[in-house]
Design a protein around this motif. Sequence first.
Motif, PDB file in Angstrom:
ATOM      1  N   ARG A 117       0.847  -1.199   0.000  1.00 22.35           N
ATOM      2  CA  ARG A 117       0.000   0.000   0.000  1.00 22.35           C
ATOM      3  C   ARG A 117       0.883   1.250   0.000  1.00 22.35           C
ATOM      4  NH1 ARG A 117      -4.552  -2.830  -0.311  1.00 22.35           N
ATOM      5  NH2 ARG A 117      -5.288  -3.891   1.540  1.00 22.35           N
ATOM      6  N   SER A 118       0.473   2.245  -0.738  1.00 21.73           N
ATOM      7  CA  SER A 118       1.212   3.511  -0.753  1.00 21.73           C
ATOM      8  C   SER A 118       0.905   4.301   0.516  1.00 21.73           C
ATOM      9  CB  SER A 118       0.829   4.340  -1.979  1.00 21.73           C
ATOM     10  OG  SER A 118      -0.497   4.841  -1.831  1.00 21.73           O
ATOM     11  N   ASP A 119       1.794   5.214   0.863  1.00 17.05           N
ATOM     12  CA  ASP A 119       1.543   6.087   2.008  1.00 17.05           C
ATOM     13  C   ASP A 119       0.264   6.884   1.798  1.00 17.05           C
ATOM     14  OD1 ASP A 119       3.869   5.101   3.082  1.00 17.05           O
ATOM     15  OD2 ASP A 119       4.986   6.982   2.951  1.00 17.05           O
ATOM     16  N   ASP A 120       0.043   7.352   0.562  1.00 15.18           N
ATOM     17  CA  ASP A 120      -1.178   8.107   0.261  1.00 15.18           C
ATOM     18  C   ASP A 120      -2.423   7.279   0.558  1.00 15.18           C
ATOM     19  OD1 ASP A 120       0.266  10.321  -0.593  1.00 15.18           O
ATOM     20  OD2 ASP A 120       0.166   9.764  -2.711  1.00 15.18           O
ATOM     21  N   TYR A 121      -2.412   6.011   0.153  1.00 17.77           N
ATOM     22  CA  TYR A 121      -3.551   5.133   0.389  1.00 17.77           C
ATOM     23  C   TYR A 121      -3.800   4.964   1.893  1.00 17.77           C
ATOM     24  CZ  TYR A 121      -6.450   0.995   0.794  1.00 17.77           C
ATOM     25  OH  TYR A 121      -7.463   0.127   1.149  1.00 17.77           O
TER      26      TYR A 121
END
Length: 173
Positions: free
Chosen positions: A156-160
């Motif tokens: 998972r991305s930090d943004d997600y």
Amino acid sequence: MKLFLIGYMGCGKSSLGRRLARRLAIDFIDMDKAIEAEAEMTIPQIFATEGEESFRKREREMISKLGSTEGDRIIATGGGAPCREGNLELINSFGASIYLKVPPKILVERLCRHKEKRPLITGKSDEEVAEFVNRSLAEREAYYNRASMVIDCAGRSDDYIVEHLYNFLKYNR
């Protein structure tokens, strides 16, 4: 609202916590930084001069201090903070805890880049760091998994992650 981010060192508690706090327009506190400011020493200096047990005592005191202070905030704990007798229960008595779960392989990669900043792994080879992370994470997960919420950060991305937490908190305040 008090939200305590917990998880192994290098899982992103501070970086994600800062971003989430900005998104929610509330205070962010890195518990290790707060301990350093109060002690007027770095964490490695506290370990070297006072020992780990003294540091752990400071952690518990800081949980109480930050948890009982007025106002909404996100608090990034140290990796070992919720793994001491009664600390997770204390954390949850002040608010909610969120375990940022990251696979050991990714933790090792992150930690090996900055070993000198982490007293528990300073001076270890990359192989020794991997052994240490795998062993201690296995011990700590029993505590971490008792958090109010577990976020699997693998892939998972930090943004997600920030957006997921933001939406959860926005609708569950």
